[in-house]
Design a protein around this motif. Structure first.
Motif, PDB file in Angstrom:
ATOM      1  N   CYS A 377       7.600  55.826 -40.828  1.00 34.78           N
ATOM      2  CA  CYS A 377       7.883  55.455 -39.437  1.00 34.78           C
ATOM      3  C   CYS A 377       7.725  53.957 -39.199  1.00 34.78           C
ATOM      4  CB  CYS A 377       6.977  56.230 -38.482  1.00 34.78           C
ATOM      5  SG  CYS A 377       7.219  58.016 -38.519  1.00 34.78           S
ATOM      6  N   PHE A 378       6.949  53.276 -40.064  1.00 34.35           N
ATOM      7  CA  PHE A 378       6.825  51.836 -39.950  1.00 34.35           C
ATOM      8  C   PHE A 378       8.107  51.121 -40.361  1.00 34.35           C
ATOM      9  CE2 PHE A 378       2.246  52.624 -39.848  1.00 34.35           C
ATOM     10  CZ  PHE A 378       1.811  51.646 -38.981  1.00 34.35           C
ATOM     11  N   LEU A 379       8.927  51.787 -41.163  1.00 32.28           N
ATOM     12  CA  LEU A 379      10.113  51.144 -41.728  1.00 32.28           C
ATOM     13  C   LEU A 379      11.396  51.504 -40.997  1.00 32.28           C
ATOM     14  CD1 LEU A 379       9.417  51.695 -45.547  1.00 32.28           C
ATOM     15  CD2 LEU A 379       8.728  49.773 -44.102  1.00 32.28           C
ATOM     16  N   TYR A 380      11.467  52.722 -40.473  1.00 32.14           N
ATOM     17  CA  TYR A 380      12.729  53.207 -39.899  1.00 32.14           C
ATOM     18  C   TYR A 380      12.480  53.717 -38.483  1.00 32.14           C
ATOM     19  CZ  TYR A 380      13.774  53.072 -44.853  1.00 32.14           C
ATOM     20  OH  TYR A 380      13.913  52.659 -46.156  1.00 32.14           O
ATOM     21  N   HIS A 381      13.249  53.170 -37.556  1.00 31.39           N
ATOM     22  CA  HIS A 381      13.047  53.513 -36.149  1.00 31.39           C
ATOM     23  C   HIS A 381      14.218  54.304 -35.571  1.00 31.39           C
ATOM     24  CE1 HIS A 381       9.690  50.841 -36.535  1.00 31.39           C
ATOM     25  NE2 HIS A 381      10.473  49.808 -36.792  1.00 31.39           N
ATOM     26  N   GLU A 382      15.265  54.473 -36.367  1.00 32.51           N
ATOM     27  CA  GLU A 382      16.397  55.294 -35.943  1.00 32.51           C
ATOM     28  C   GLU A 382      16.169  56.688 -36.522  1.00 32.51           C
ATOM     29  OE1 GLU A 382      19.535  57.355 -35.262  1.00 32.51           O
ATOM     30  OE2 GLU A 382      19.613  56.664 -37.350  1.00 32.51           O
ATOM     31  N   PRO A 383      16.057  57.718 -35.668  1.00 35.14           N
ATOM     32  CA  PRO A 383      15.613  59.037 -36.139  1.00 35.14           C
ATOM     33  C   PRO A 383      16.421  59.609 -37.300  1.00 35.14           C
ATOM     34  CG  PRO A 383      15.551  58.972 -33.750  1.00 35.14           C
ATOM     35  CD  PRO A 383      16.195  57.681 -34.197  1.00 35.14           C
ATOM     36  N   SER A 384      17.750  59.500 -37.267  1.00 33.55           N
ATOM     37  CA  SER A 384      18.533  60.109 -38.338  1.00 33.55           C
ATOM     38  C   SER A 384      18.316  59.383 -39.662  1.00 33.55           C
ATOM     39  CB  SER A 384      20.030  60.127 -37.975  1.00 33.55           C
ATOM     40  OG  SER A 384      20.564  58.816 -37.931  1.00 33.55           O
ATOM     41  N   LYS A 385      18.140  58.064 -39.634  1.00 33.01           N
ATOM     42  CA  LYS A 385      17.877  57.303 -40.861  1.00 33.01           C
ATOM     43  C   LYS A 385      16.477  57.650 -41.398  1.00 33.01           C
ATOM     44  CE  LYS A 385      19.006  53.804 -43.711  1.00 33.01           C
ATOM     45  NZ  LYS A 385      19.279  52.459 -43.154  1.00 33.01           N
ATOM     46  N   LEU A 386      15.503  57.698 -40.502  1.00 31.44           N
ATOM     47  CA  LEU A 386      14.144  58.097 -40.892  1.00 31.44           C
ATOM     48  C   LEU A 386      14.166  59.471 -41.532  1.00 31.44           C
ATOM     49  CD1 LEU A 386      11.017  57.894 -40.810  1.00 31.44           C
ATOM     50  CD2 LEU A 386      11.131  58.748 -38.447  1.00 31.44           C
ATOM     51  N   TYR A 387      14.930  60.380 -40.940  1.00 30.61           N
ATOM     52  CA  TYR A 387      14.994  61.733 -41.467  1.00 30.61           C
ATOM     53  C   TYR A 387      15.582  61.757 -42.879  1.00 30.61           C
ATOM     54  CZ  TYR A 387      16.224  66.492 -42.356  1.00 30.61           C
ATOM     55  OH  TYR A 387      16.319  67.707 -42.959  1.00 30.61           O
ATOM     56  N   GLN A 388      16.684  61.045 -43.079  1.00 28.82           N
ATOM     57  CA  GLN A 388      17.332  61.046 -44.399  1.00 28.82           C
ATOM     58  C   GLN A 388      16.415  60.474 -45.477  1.00 28.82           C
ATOM     59  OE1 GLN A 388      21.638  59.713 -44.464  1.00 28.82           O
ATOM     60  NE2 GLN A 388      21.123  59.225 -42.358  1.00 28.82           N
ATOM     61  N   ILE A 389      15.706  59.398 -45.149  1.00 27.48           N
ATOM     62  CA  ILE A 389      14.803  58.778 -46.125  1.00 27.48           C
ATOM     63  C   ILE A 389      13.697  59.755 -46.503  1.00 27.48           C
ATOM     64  CG2 ILE A 389      13.101  56.951 -46.483  1.00 27.48           C
ATOM     65  CD1 ILE A 389      15.904  55.877 -46.616  1.00 27.48           C
TER      66      ILE A 389
END
Length: 553
Positions: A377-389
């Motif tokens: 969550c520190f790196l990705y703030h767009e939910p769909s991108k965070l989810y994929q990672i």
């Protein structure tokens, strides 16, 4: 030679078959058709011209990254005559142990379901759907009554299963393992020896710069950091997954980490990926699962009480609830020793045509599961991108931390590696802790099963996860690697209890070495746990490098 060529042909065929079902394949097909309208494409040299077009337009690089990503999760080589289940796990007793463990998990889940009179799944009423949709970005403010729910299992439960794991082909008196290994893990697996570890983690050696050491205030940035950032920017410009994976073995600059991890994991956030995430979100809105309450409970017990991660509570709910509905996660069971649990329509128990996987992704969360997501969550703030990672990190790495297998990055091998290294290089400490009933693995297991998330400070954890991605391996969690900083910095807590000509270990063992003096004075498990209760002040990279080349005074 012929066997190697046959194996290679089989691998190529399997990867081609896998890619044919991907979005990339359809995109390449459309681009190929569109390129036929270009004047530089000639009929007499059609094949070569289209290849050149793909190379110039960047599609060839995307295809290379996709192939490299598939190779990263490709099963270890096996004998061509081996049955299919050997791809999941070659050792029969490991498969049986995993099967028994799964039955135990399901029994716990079904008991909770019966005791609370709650269905495994139900469709939400329309009013409830609207309410959940309205508070989707504020789920952390919701306070459902979770007092009756309990985690299906905790890491300590899993550890007890691993401790009782035995190879039936070995008798206690005859096995070399039983004579020489005095730890809790009593299975004769091959783990890397010191020369192999040193060769594996060669980029962590003394003569190679490291973020986490050479970006310290004592070292002028122009000597390493500025140049490392410049190279990282070039790697990103090239969009080469293999180059990014090699680069990140020295650590990632904070500003580049999110893009580098996405490149290594081959995540590009296409419109169809965003749409897929929205479909998962719709499934969450429409249907309530029993595991949803387990997810809520886990977040409340772990991340919500963590000084680093409590602010991401909403993100954690969104990602984990969507993850539980994602049937694409099921594909990783092809190379996972575990099998997805099944649920049957009432009255149809045992009839396969009435069976469905439950939860839809096949993964039942345990206590601490949400901590796999929290650092991202520190790196990705767009939910769909965070989810994929997170999904890609899970199917590549994290599932191995709670599955029983003989894989080198599996939790059994990591535990055995940790105990072997500690017994070899810190024998006095190892025997002392063993004698007072404080076996080191009982303390370190919870660190390893959560990949140190929630124990290290976030900046240090991300440096550690850089290396997990860089080496495509979890082995760095268990022991330590080589060296000391090029500017001569030293940790000051304890002298090292072995000679300077020894070789690498991995992180968990290094932590024990760092606190060795204090641990030698404890007389109980509780006292040992107190000494190692707070890892948040540790600096990962100096700790990993320092131990094997000099004794601190």
């Amino acid at each position: 030679m012929l066997q190697e060529e046959s194996d290679l042909s089989l691998i190529i065929a399997q990867i081609v078959q896998k890619l044919k079902g991907s979005n990339l394949y359809s995109q390449l097909e459309r681009q190929a058709w569109a390129s036929l309208q270009r004047p530089e494409i000639k009929l007499e040299s059609l094949k070569e011209d289209i290849k050149e077009f793909f190379k110039i337009s960047g599609w060839e690089k995307k295809l290379q990254n996709a192939v490299y990503s598939e190779l990263s999760v490709f099963p270890l080589p096996s004998h061509p005559a081996a049955p299919p289940e050997h791809l999941k796990e070659p050792l029969v007793y490991m498969r049986k142990a995993q099967g028994s463990w799964e039955k135990r998990i399901l029994k716990s889940l079904n008991s909770m379901c019966t005791e609370l009179s709650i269905p495994l799944a139900r469709k939400r009423p329309v009013g409830e759907q609207k309410e959940l949709l309205n508070k989707w970005n504020e789920m952390g403010t919701d306070e459902p009554d979770l007092s009756l729910f309990r985690p299906v299992y905790a890491p300590k439960d899993f550890l007890e299963v691993l401790i009782n794991l035995r190879n039936p082909n070995y008798e206690n008196g005859d096995s070399l393992s039983f004579r020489t290994h005095l730890g809790l893990i009593q299975v004769p697996l091959k783990v890397k020896d010191i020369p192999e570890l040193k060769e594996c983690f060669v980029e962590l050696g003394l003569n190679i710069g490291q973020l986490g050491i050479d970006d310290s205030t004592q070292v002028p940035p122009e000597l390493f950091e500025n140049e490392h950032v410049r190279i990282g920017q070039k790697v990103l410009a090239e969009q080469d997954s293999a180059a990014a994976q090699q680069y990140i073995r020295q650590g990632s600059p904070t500003a580049l980490r999110a893009e580098l991890w996405a490149l290594i994991l081959n995540i590009s956030s296409q419109p169809e990926d965003v749409l897929y995430y929205e479909q998962l979100k719709t499934n969450v809105i429409q249907h309530d699962l029993l595991v949803d309450s387990l997810i809520y409970k886990d977040v409340k017990l772990t991340a919500s009480n963590d000084d680093y991660y409590f602010v991401f509570e909403d993100y954690l709910y969104q990602v984990l609830l969507c993850f539980s509905r994602d049937t694409s996660v099921l594909s990783h069971f092809a190379y996972n020793s575990a099998s997805p649990p099944k649920s049957y329509i009432r009255g149809k128990l045992g009839l396969e045509e009435y069976a469905v996987f439950y939860p839809p992704n096949g993964v039942i969360p345990f206590h601490g599961f949400s901590m796999y997501v929290a650092p991202l969550c520190f790196l990705y703030h767009e939910p769909s991108k965070l989810y994929q990672i997170f999904r890609e990190m899970y199917v590549r790495f994290f599932f191995r931390l709670h599955s029983i297998s003989s894989h080198p990055s599996g939790i059994v091998s990591l535990c055995l590696l940790f105990e072997t290294l500690l017994q070899t290089y810190l024998p006095q400490l190892f025997y002392h802790l063993r004698e007072i009933g404080a076996q080191p693995l009982r303390i370190s297991f919870k660190w390893m099963v959560r990949a140190f998330s929630g124990y290290l400070a976030t900046d240090q954890l991300l440096l550690l996860w850089d290396r997990i991605l860089g080496y495509n391996s979890l082995e760095i969690l268990a022991g330590k690697t080589s060296g000391t900083s090029r500017n001569g910095t030293r940790l000051k807590e304890a002298p090292l209890p072995w000679n300077s000509d020894k070789e690498p270990q991995v992180l968990a063992a290094a932590v024990f070495a760092f606190r060795a003096v204090n641990l030698m004075e404890v007389t109980s498990l509780a006292a040992a746990e107190a000494v190692l209760a707070d890892l948040s002040t540790l600096k990962v990279m100096p700790l990993l490098q320092i131990f094997l080349f000099a004794t601190v005074t």
